[in-house]
Scaffold this active site. Structure first.
Site, PDB file in Angstrom:
ATOM      1  N   ASP A  31       0.809  -1.227   0.000  1.00 46.14           N
ATOM      2  CA  ASP A  31       0.000   0.000   0.000  1.00 46.14           C
ATOM      3  C   ASP A  31       0.838   1.271   0.000  1.00 46.14           C
ATOM      4  O   ASP A  31       0.335   2.340  -0.312  1.00 46.14           O
ATOM      5  CB  ASP A  31      -0.929   0.004   1.221  1.00 46.14           C
ATOM      6  CG  ASP A  31      -2.015  -1.041   1.098  1.00 46.14           C
ATOM      7  OD1 ASP A  31      -2.508  -1.236  -0.030  1.00 46.14           O
ATOM      8  OD2 ASP A  31      -2.359  -1.675   2.110  1.00 46.14           O
ATOM      9  N   ARG A  41      -0.528  -8.418  -4.733  1.00 49.93           N
ATOM     10  CA  ARG A  41       0.419  -8.507  -3.621  1.00 49.93           C
ATOM     11  C   ARG A  41       1.245  -9.787  -3.644  1.00 49.93           C
ATOM     12  O   ARG A  41       2.213  -9.902  -2.907  1.00 49.93           O
ATOM     13  CB  ARG A  41      -0.322  -8.380  -2.284  1.00 49.93           C
ATOM     14  CG  ARG A  41      -1.224  -9.554  -1.962  1.00 49.93           C
ATOM     15  CD  ARG A  41      -2.038  -9.300  -0.701  1.00 49.93           C
ATOM     16  NE  ARG A  41      -2.621 -10.544  -0.230  1.00 49.93           N
ATOM     17  CZ  ARG A  41      -3.580 -10.627   0.674  1.00 49.93           C
ATOM     18  NH1 ARG A  41      -4.072  -9.529   1.208  1.00 49.93           N
ATOM     19  NH2 ARG A  41      -4.048 -11.791   1.059  1.00 49.93           N
TER      20      ARG A  41
END
Lengths: 413, 413
Positions: B144, B301
């Site tokens: 993030d 991810r």
């Protein structure tokens, strides 16, 4: 002076389809019987609209061909246009013939799936009935691997490699937390389970995931599914399920088309969940654990950053052989792969009749599905491993892939 | 004889998190002040449960370290456990201290995001208050990129590279058909737009896609969105939209949490669509064209097949520096990246206080969003391009990635 050749691309994108285009162009350049090398923009529609461009002058260096081969989705554009039968619209066929005459086309190569092979067959029959010397060759591509009469299709190997790799990554990701979870991965394949089966490749490296695999070749049963998941949860904290988008209930309905009364979206429209989402909610409603669904989506067909070196080399070779077979006088055929050996992998590039290819979908063999109908037999790995073998280093700039583009300047005739 | 060191991993997976683990181990081996190198399974939970394993004897060759660095998601497992304040449960802190004593731990490295940094701070404060010589260092990771006081976080570069690459592939895929379409790509980032912004990198290579980009830093308005899409359709046949999963309406509600009466799934449960799906149906209800939404999902991810070489090298280096700073006597700090120059990219590895890191989310700078609030300013590319630079060739077997596994044999003390 030779005749010109025309290439079109059609159907759904694959990551390998431009390697075939590259092969056709490369081979076309080598033969004096071939003069101009033209591309139809958006397949047969580009022929009907005379949106035809010149290719040879635009692509010359090894670097450009390499870039083209690593560019996903049709560089010439695609279409979903099915040519009507001759009887339904004879004028259309005459129009196409006139266009071929105008552009001096003696060779036509159509890269596509079932529908495209149907188009090649119709055009070839028509040209032959008119005594025209225009060779029409179908060149296969489809990630679905559902074409009859060929060991496999270019594009499948790269898609299978992406799915298998992604499955290992998802399996690693899902198991990091010490909590029970079920993850449902929805994979493409409306009627054939080839892509979903490739998710099992991780098992050859000792992965237990995916723990359950459901192909469209087997009727899907919700009660059995729930029992399967519960059984797997006894053995595995994180259960990973691979389902084909095309799984169907016994009543013949796609799981993805299942609805309940009142199931409308925020805008009042009937809402159709995908198979994965549907099963996610089903499991969530039955079991109290964490459930997630993942749709691999169009990345399966366009992830050119994950090409199979074998697939790309073969896609190019198939394009080259298409030209050679046309020059050898063949028409109304599809170029196909005939496997000679699994290990070492050896395959011949042959031609096959178009009739069956155009109308039959090749399903995943039932004998390669385990008797409990939720797994894949070892035999499949011998088939698929050669097809996903080898990595391709793609050209990059600014850390992302660099693609090839043709200038779309239409030829004035 | 030195003290032992303990490493834990926590929070959400990244593709680079094991490169940091690799760096910590590599550096630990080099120093005689460090004796045993231990790993806690599932982060702080593994310390509480004494699920601690020995690492050094398990990983020795360059090949093994390379494999570990290309293995996605925490090799030591993760947790979502937030350590309570000392006052709430002093016994828990005493238990942890006892465990550290039992295992002879003098150095603790915790690789994670905001919550993990909070844990490091609490433990460090506690140990210092007890006069214990146990160095605690926070080592950042998160796709993030929302950690304060560091130029960026390891893991972000690889995720951004995956998103940017995928965006180019989706853009190529969507434009093959000669029909109008809108494609909405939903990208991770609940409160910060760093990942969604990275979808714009394709523009540095001349892509017009994504034509519209919406970050959570800007209030989302449905009417403006519809007007934006209509405007783009005047210029582009295929419109590609990148939206963050975390976009919110003016009333503060997440778009993904929007419901209408009667919106239940097939099992009678309230149904929450993602932001992408919601907007897909909104556009479908307003415009008569083909609409599709794509959720990049957890591949963002865990796609270790698409690592940024810069990210991996830096993730490793950060792990190494964490050990050096601990040996230099620091504790209660986070290792961080301080950028010296964009081109050529130069960054120092420094330490920063944990207080702010633990409690502040670093948002995407508003001045890097275009005034029309649907695009990204050039300045961002200077920031992000170094971070996604370079490709990593990962180890493979059978055409798929080969990962590293630690034997999870718990140390008996």
């Amino acid at each position: 002076m030779g005749k010109n050749m025309l290439i079109g691309q059609s159907g759904g994108p694959t990551a390998a389809i431009n390697a075939t285009l590259s092969g056709v162009i490369l081979e076309g350049i080598r033969h004096s019987e071939i003069d101009g090398i033209f591309g139809a923009i958006n397949g047969i529609q580009g022929i009907l609209n005379k949106r035809i461009i010149e290719l040879q002058s635009q692509i010359k260096t090894d670097e450009q061909f390499k870039m083209l081969e690593c560019t996903p989705a049709m560089a010439l554009g695609s279409c979903r246009y099915k040519l009507p039968a001759f009887d339904e619209n004879p004028d259309l066929y005459e129009d196409i013939l006139n266009t071929f005459h105008e552009y001096g086309i003696g060779f036509f190569f159509y890269i596509g799936g079932n529908d495209s092979m149907d188009t090649v067959r119709k055009l070839s029959d028509f040209f032959q009935s008119k005594g025209e010397d225009i060779k029409c060759i179908g060149v296969p591509k489809t990630i679905d691997n559902d074409l009859y009469n060929t060991d496999h299709t270019p594009g499948y190997g790269s898609a299978a490699k992406f799915i298998a790799t992604t499955m290992t990554e998802i399996a690693r990701d899902c198991r990091v937390y010490p909590v029970k979870s079920v993850t449902i991965v929805e994979i493409m394949g409306r009627n054939a389970g080839w892509l979903t089966a490739s998710s099992a490749i991780a098992k050859t490296l000792g992965f237990t995931a995916p723990h359950l695999i459901y192909l469209p070749e087997v009727t899907f049963d919700l009660d059995k599914f729930l029992a399967d998941v519960k059984e797997m949860q006894q053995k595995h904290r994180t259960v990973i399920v691979a389902v084909s988008e095309g799984i169907k209930f016994a009543n013949g309905k796609y799981v993805s088309e299942t609805e309940s009364t009142g199931q409308v979206d925020a805008f009042g429209h009937k809402y159709l969940a995908g198979a994965g989402k549907y099963l996610e909610r089903f499991i969530a409603s039955k079991l109290g654990c964490k459930v997630r669904s993942i749709e691999l989506n169009i990345l399966q067909r366009c992830a050119a950053h994950m090409l199979s070196a074998t697939d790309i080399a073969e896609a190019r070779r198939i394009g080259q052989f298409a030209v050679r077979y046309a020059l050898a006088g063949q028409t109304g055929v599809m170029v196909a792969v005939k496997r000679v050996s699994d290990v070492p992998y050896i395959a011949d590039i042959v031609t096959v009749p178009l009739e069956q290819v155009a109308n039959v979908e090749k399903k995943f063999p039932l004998e390669w599905i385990t008797p409990d109908q939720r797994g894949i037999e070892e035999r499949f790995f011998r088939y698929v491993l050669p097809l996903i073998s080898g990595e391709v280093i793609y050209p990059t700039e600014n850390g992302i892939p660099k693609y090839f583009d043709f200038e779309k300047t239409f030829l004035g005739i």
